[in-house]
Design an enzyme around this catalytic site. Structure first.
Site, PDB file in Angstrom:
ATOM      1  CB  CYS A 302      -0.928  -0.003   1.214  1.00 51.31           C
ATOM      2  SG  CYS A 302      -2.098  -1.349   1.181  1.00 51.31           S
TER       3      CYS A 302
HETATM    4  N1  LIG Z   1      -2.740  -5.988   2.185  1.00 47.97           N
HETATM    5  C1  LIG Z   1      -3.194  -4.950   2.855  1.00 47.97           C
HETATM    6  O1  LIG Z   1      -2.867  -4.770   4.030  1.00 47.97           O
HETATM    7  C2  LIG Z   1      -4.133  -3.943   2.235  1.00 47.97           C
HETATM    8  C3  LIG Z   1      -4.728  -2.984   3.062  1.00 47.97           C
HETATM    9  C4  LIG Z   1      -5.622  -2.070   2.515  1.00 47.97           C
HETATM   10  C5  LIG Z   1      -5.881  -2.106   1.150  1.00 47.97           C
HETATM   11  N2  LIG Z   1      -5.286  -3.027   0.349  1.00 47.97           N
HETATM   12  C6  LIG Z   1      -5.645  -3.037  -1.062  1.00 47.97           C
HETATM   13  O2  LIG Z   1      -6.509  -4.129  -1.312  1.00 47.97           O
HETATM   14  C7  LIG Z   1      -6.274  -4.654  -2.615  1.00 47.97           C
HETATM   15  C8  LIG Z   1      -5.948  -6.131  -2.524  1.00 47.97           C
HETATM   16  O3  LIG Z   1      -4.727  -6.282  -1.809  1.00 47.97           O
HETATM   17  P1  LIG Z   1      -4.286  -7.656  -1.160  1.00 47.97           P
HETATM   18  O4  LIG Z   1      -3.173  -7.339  -0.241  1.00 47.97           O
HETATM   19  O5  LIG Z   1      -5.456  -8.405  -0.646  1.00 47.97           O
HETATM   20  O6  LIG Z   1      -3.726  -8.414  -2.453  1.00 47.97           O
HETATM   21  P2  LIG Z   1      -3.330  -9.966  -2.545  1.00 47.97           P
HETATM   22  O7  LIG Z   1      -2.326 -10.066  -3.640  1.00 47.97           O
HETATM   23  O8  LIG Z   1      -3.019 -10.502  -1.198  1.00 47.97           O
HETATM   24  O9  LIG Z   1      -4.677 -10.681  -3.000  1.00 47.97           O
HETATM   25  C9  LIG Z   1      -5.276 -10.465  -4.237  1.00 47.97           C
HETATM   26  C10 LIG Z   1      -5.925 -11.766  -4.678  1.00 47.97           C
HETATM   27  O10 LIG Z   1      -6.622 -11.498  -5.887  1.00 47.97           O
HETATM   28  C11 LIG Z   1      -6.442 -12.591  -6.773  1.00 47.97           C
HETATM   29  N3  LIG Z   1      -6.732 -12.118  -8.113  1.00 47.97           N
HETATM   30  C12 LIG Z   1      -5.975 -11.380  -8.953  1.00 47.97           C
HETATM   31  N4  LIG Z   1      -6.642 -11.123 -10.086  1.00 47.97           N
HETATM   32  C13 LIG Z   1      -7.873 -11.699  -9.959  1.00 47.97           C
HETATM   33  C14 LIG Z   1      -9.012 -11.760 -10.792  1.00 47.97           C
HETATM   34  N5  LIG Z   1      -9.042 -11.181 -11.988  1.00 47.97           N
HETATM   35  N6  LIG Z   1     -10.077 -12.438 -10.326  1.00 47.97           N
HETATM   36  C15 LIG Z   1     -10.060 -13.031  -9.113  1.00 47.97           C
HETATM   37  N7  LIG Z   1      -9.009 -12.985  -8.274  1.00 47.97           N
HETATM   38  C16 LIG Z   1      -7.924 -12.327  -8.706  1.00 47.97           C
HETATM   39  C17 LIG Z   1      -5.024 -13.031  -6.518  1.00 47.97           C
HETATM   40  O11 LIG Z   1      -4.827 -14.377  -6.935  1.00 47.97           O
HETATM   41  C18 LIG Z   1      -4.939 -12.881  -4.987  1.00 47.97           C
HETATM   42  O12 LIG Z   1      -5.346 -14.059  -4.314  1.00 47.97           O
HETATM   43  C19 LIG Z   1      -5.178  -3.790  -3.226  1.00 47.97           C
HETATM   44  O13 LIG Z   1      -5.749  -2.747  -3.952  1.00 47.97           O
HETATM   45  C20 LIG Z   1      -4.483  -3.231  -2.002  1.00 47.97           C
HETATM   46  O14 LIG Z   1      -3.837  -2.001  -2.278  1.00 47.97           O
HETATM   47  C21 LIG Z   1      -4.433  -3.964   0.874  1.00 47.97           C
END
Ligand SMILES: NC(=O)c1ccc[n+]([C@@H]2O[C@H](COP(=O)([O-])OP(=O)(O)OC[C@H]3O[C@@H](n4cnc5c(N)ncnc54)[C@H](O)[C@@H]3O)[C@@H](O)[C@H]2O)c1
Length: 468
Positions: A302
């Site tokens: 992030c």
């Molecule tokens: N990790 C954090 O602490 C956090 C906190 C706040 C916001 N965010 C935001 O949340 C969002 C997700 O982050 P995350 O950390 O969960 O990512 P992540 O990489 O842990 O998880 C994303 C998941 O989405 C899947 N994926 C990708 N493309 C896909 C598709 N087309 N269809 C279905 N699944 C698909 C991936 O296989 C993965 O399992 C991002 O925008 C991030 O900036 C993350």
């Protein structure tokens, strides 16, 4: 009954079926939270490896216990799938896919777009779609809405078994573009930023207030009703853009303040003043000061990334985001600074960096989790190796370094014993995991570089410890 009333009834009675797209650090705990509150949840992911694991009640994320997933699966409230046609049986679709930067450090919205295309294929009347991925203001209105509308504008391809079910125009030859669905009346679209802080024991998905912005007032009402079922407090704002901007403000605020203490750390070090002593003194002021800690650099999915989503969008408005760029520069420099401090310390002790062996403690970007995305520890390994040093690491959360988009180190965590610690010329503390035995480290390492001030915080006094 209108679609809105029908959906509100389903949501408030918790009979609404929830689909969560992207079962990662954000989507998985969110899906489990809805399942634990009695909703039927289907989790969608393109990663085929995760699906059977999750359906067997196994976690692939260290701080999310398998027992939590198993209970949700056993209760039949949670199931994972890669079959996106099952989106048709959902009432609510929440998108939690990655939003990284591309190789030119510009927003890579391909994951969001691909998810939107999948949703558009199966969108039906009365559904709510919410985007939770962090992104620039305008994404929901300018990217998501047109894709969804384009999908639902095609009238040819209407499934005869379901009068509300339409096939998107791009899958049809000569598809008509007559609009059948209207956002806010036939389906609903909102943005609600995710504020998950992995492994924060004080706040979990359901206890962090949730900002919600709808594309129309009806969209806002439905989306707020949804989150009201599972989250302690919803915070409505006037538009999806305002909600998108809120998330960016939060992360830019952190990035800039971390850059500030990182810069002051370097300035005060030159003046022989300890930044951590200064922060501890400053934070006794009961108002107008907020504590931020310096460190070896920014990490995670992030804070190092999201600010540049705004930088990119601001260019469209002829504005340079100077604060964001400057903070990025200072934070990016931190691993280089740590390497310089390490080199100077080794030199003072009659060693050159290229002839030294270094053990890095902690690979994940913050303590007590197994997430190593954008971690400064990886940059440190790269920089030390480039200078000819022999580098190993220890991290109880990351037994083996998996390849990332940028690095492929093929290294495994070395055990932390008195013997292994003593065998390195220098031990560098990069991530201050609670489970590390700091006394053992202080007793056995020859030289220590501490980028987190953890030894002092733990009350361990040692001449070997040098802050950086
Ligand atoms: N990790 C954090 O602490 C956090 C906190 C706040 C916001 N965010 C935001 O949340 C969002 C997700 O982050 P995350 O950390 O969960 O990512 P992540 O990489 O842990 O998880 C994303 C998941 O989405 C899947 N994926 C990708 N493309 C896909 C598709 N087309 N269809 C279905 N699944 C698909 C991936 O296989 C993965 O399992 C991002 O925008 C991030 O900036 C993350």
């Amino acid at each position: 009954m209108t679609h809105k009333t029908q959906l509100l009834t389903k949501i408030t009675s918790r009979s609404a079926k929830i689909g969560v797209i992207g079962l990662g650090y954000v989507g998985l705990p969110l899906a489990l939270t809805f399942a634990e509150k009695g909703f039927k949840v289907t989790g969608f992911d393109i990663d085929e490896k995760k699906i059977p694991m999750l359906n067997n009640g196994e976690s692939y994320i260290k701080h999310i216990p398998s027992s939590r997933i198993k209970s949700a699966v056993d209760s039949t409230n949670f199931e994972a799938t890669s079959d996106f046609s099952r989106l048709t049986s959902t009432d609510v679709i929440i998108i939690c896919v990655p939003t990284p930067l591309d190789e030119h450090r510009e927003p890579d919205l391909s994951y969001v777009e691909n998810s939107a295309y999948e949703v558009s294929k199966y969108l039906k009347k009365g559904q709510l779609v919410v985007l939770e991925s962090s992104t620039y203001p305008g994404t929901t209105d300018e990217v998501l809405l047109p894709i969804l509308e384009q999908g639902i504008k095609a009238v040819i391809g209407l499934d005869p078994d379901d009068e509300d079910r339409l096939t998107p125009a791009r899958h049809l030859i000569g598809g008509s573009s007559v609009s059948r669905f209207t956002v806010g009346d036939d389906f609903f679209l909102a943005f609600s930023p995710e504020r998950e802080d992995p492994n924060n024991s004080d706040y979990t998905t359901s206890t962090i207030p949730k900002v919600v912005g709808g594309v129309t007032p009806n969209c806002l009402e439905v989306a707020c009703a949804l989150y009201d079922q599972v989250i302690v407090k919803t915070v409505p704002v006037s538009s999806a853009r305002a909600a998108e901007a809120t998330k960016l403000l939060e992360n830019i605020f952190r990035s800039i303040n971390i850059a500030l203490v990182n810069e002051l750390k370097m300035v005060f070090d030159r003046m022989d003043i300890d930044i951590w002593e200064v922060i501890n003194a400053a934070k006794t002021k009961p108002f107008g000061f907020m504590e931020f800690q310096p460190g070896p650099g920014l990490g995670g999915h992030c804070i190092p990334i999201d600010p540049f989503y705004l930088t990119w969008k601001a260019r469209e408005y002829d504005i340079n985001t100077k604060f964001i760029e400057l903070a990025g520069e200072i934070n990016t420099y931190q691993p280089y600074y740590v390497v310089e401090k390490t080199r100077d310390l080794l030199n003072k002790n009659g060693k050159s960096l290229s002839q030294s062996s270094i053990l890095i403690l902690g690979i994940s970007y913050k303590k007590n989790i197994d997430d190593m995305r954008e971690s400064p520890s990886l940059k440190l390994i790269e920089l030390f190796q480039a200078k000819g040093a022999n580098v190993d690491y220890h991290d109880p959360y990351i037994p083996k370094l998996p390849p990332t988009r940028k690095y492929n180190f093929e290294m495994s965590s070395v055990p932390l014993t008195s013997g292994s610690l003593a065998s390195y010329d220098l031990v560098l503390l990069s991530t201050d995991h609670d489970s590390l035995d700091y006394q053992l480290i202080a007793d056995n390492a020859k030289l220590i570089v501490d980028t987190r001030n953890v030894f002092e915080r733990k009350g361990i006094k040692s001449d070997k410890v040098n802050k950086a």
